[in-house]
Design a protein around this motif. Sequence first.
Motif, PDB file in Angstrom:
ATOM      1  N   TRP A 132     -14.849 -28.104 -22.823  1.00  0.00           N
ATOM      2  CA  TRP A 132     -13.673 -28.053 -22.546  1.00  0.00           C
ATOM      3  C   TRP A 132     -13.074 -26.397 -22.663  1.00  0.00           C
ATOM      4  CZ3 TRP A 132     -10.980 -30.220 -19.190  1.00  0.00           C
ATOM      5  CH2 TRP A 132     -11.100 -31.492 -18.672  1.00  0.00           C
ATOM      6  N   ARG A 136     -11.515 -24.246 -19.660  1.00  0.00           N
ATOM      7  CA  ARG A 136     -10.068 -23.787 -19.840  1.00  0.00           C
ATOM      8  C   ARG A 136     -10.252 -22.283 -19.805  1.00  0.00           C
ATOM      9  NH1 ARG A 136      -8.778 -25.173 -24.435  1.00  0.00           N
ATOM     10  NH2 ARG A 136      -9.405 -23.600 -25.642  1.00  0.00           N
ATOM     11  N   SER A 140      -8.949 -20.206 -16.053  1.00  0.00           N
ATOM     12  CA  SER A 140      -7.763 -19.189 -16.570  1.00  0.00           C
ATOM     13  C   SER A 140      -8.050 -18.329 -15.458  1.00  0.00           C
ATOM     14  CB  SER A 140      -8.142 -18.706 -17.992  1.00  0.00           C
ATOM     15  OG  SER A 140      -8.880 -17.625 -17.890  1.00  0.00           O
ATOM     16  N   VAL A 161      -5.291 -25.965 -19.408  1.00  0.00           N
ATOM     17  CA  VAL A 161      -5.328 -25.414 -17.946  1.00  0.00           C
ATOM     18  C   VAL A 161      -4.027 -25.307 -17.372  1.00  0.00           C
ATOM     19  CG1 VAL A 161      -6.656 -25.462 -15.855  1.00  0.00           C
ATOM     20  CG2 VAL A 161      -7.847 -26.032 -18.055  1.00  0.00           C
TER      21      VAL A 161
END
Length: 393
Positions: A132, A136, A140, A161
Amino acid sequence: MRVAIVTESFLPAANGVTTSVLRVLDHLAARGHDAVVVCPGPAPRRYAGFPVVQASSFSYRGFRAAVPSLQLVRTLDAFAPDVLHAASPFGLGAQALVLARRRGVPTVAIFQTDVAGFARKHGLSATAPGIWRWLRHVHSYADLTLAPSSASLADLAAAGVERTAWWGRGVDAETYHPRHRTTPEGAALRRRLLAGAPEGTVLAGYVGRLAPEKRVERLAVLNADPGVRLVVVGDGPSRPTLERQLPGAAFLGRLDGTELARAYAALDVFVHTGTHETFGQTLQEAMASGVTVVAPAAGGPLDVVAEGDTGYLYAPEDDRALAGAVRVLAADPAMRARMGEAGRRRVLPRSWAALGEALLGHYATVIDRAEARVARQVAGFERNQLFERHQYN
């Protein structure tokens, strides 16, 4: 519009990511846009008239994964896209998003695979938080991340996110149609699948990849039911094991096109077993085929299945609840018919054409934002230049 699609999966692999990318390419071709595809090899050289560039890749548990390389850089620089579409970015897609950011190319990322959930099912639970964190970081770099369900959007928000929006999945309701049940070929398929079964036996089936994360072995709770005969459509690394675990089931292998549509329509109940689906495309295809559905109350199916109207949702880890839902439907043909009709009505507005237009709208949004950003930067530069000239004068 020039669209570069970088995808972690493509033909000949059959899965939700591949299917979505193919439908997007079909729509871009129909609308007269230009595109290029970069994907793990081996892959066809062209699709829908667009070139397909094969990136170096390796195989892991039946999946092909591409290795980031200079090949992607050269392809994107030569194509000069107006927008980059990253399908389920993780490795190759991550490189593409970083490169696009450096080149000032607007980007749309599609969140489509619960990689962390799959890792847990493969006995790699300890890696889920790290996955995760990586996702993220990857997202980004995207100007916009699109997810197919409210559950997926919630997962992305929980992971930190930002800049997300909904974009679902379309269904071909002309191909997947109840008429296949009563054609000569469809009727013959049902007779073959029900051969030797007692009168009133129902066909309950699964369609999809046969892999550990799909948890198809859970259908064993139905295997001993004399009123239910199991049908499994698909292929994958778990097939030999499943054939041993489900000795009474009919394994039809991987099917496509009309053959797949015929298999859906032959079923009385469609059963979904996996609990980490970001959407559940096969549920939509079954509903378009007029088949009532049973699925776990988790992830994407929460948005797809109308509980008590188009099918039943069961507690995700409760195999007895799964079996109970199927048996209720098996005992009530009128209910199955009513739910099957309701399911088809529910998915009819969800055409790939409508979803394709929505995606073009998302492309336009990130392009407009990028142009506005550049305009602000130019205006700021000109103001600074004017200020400096004023100072020196």
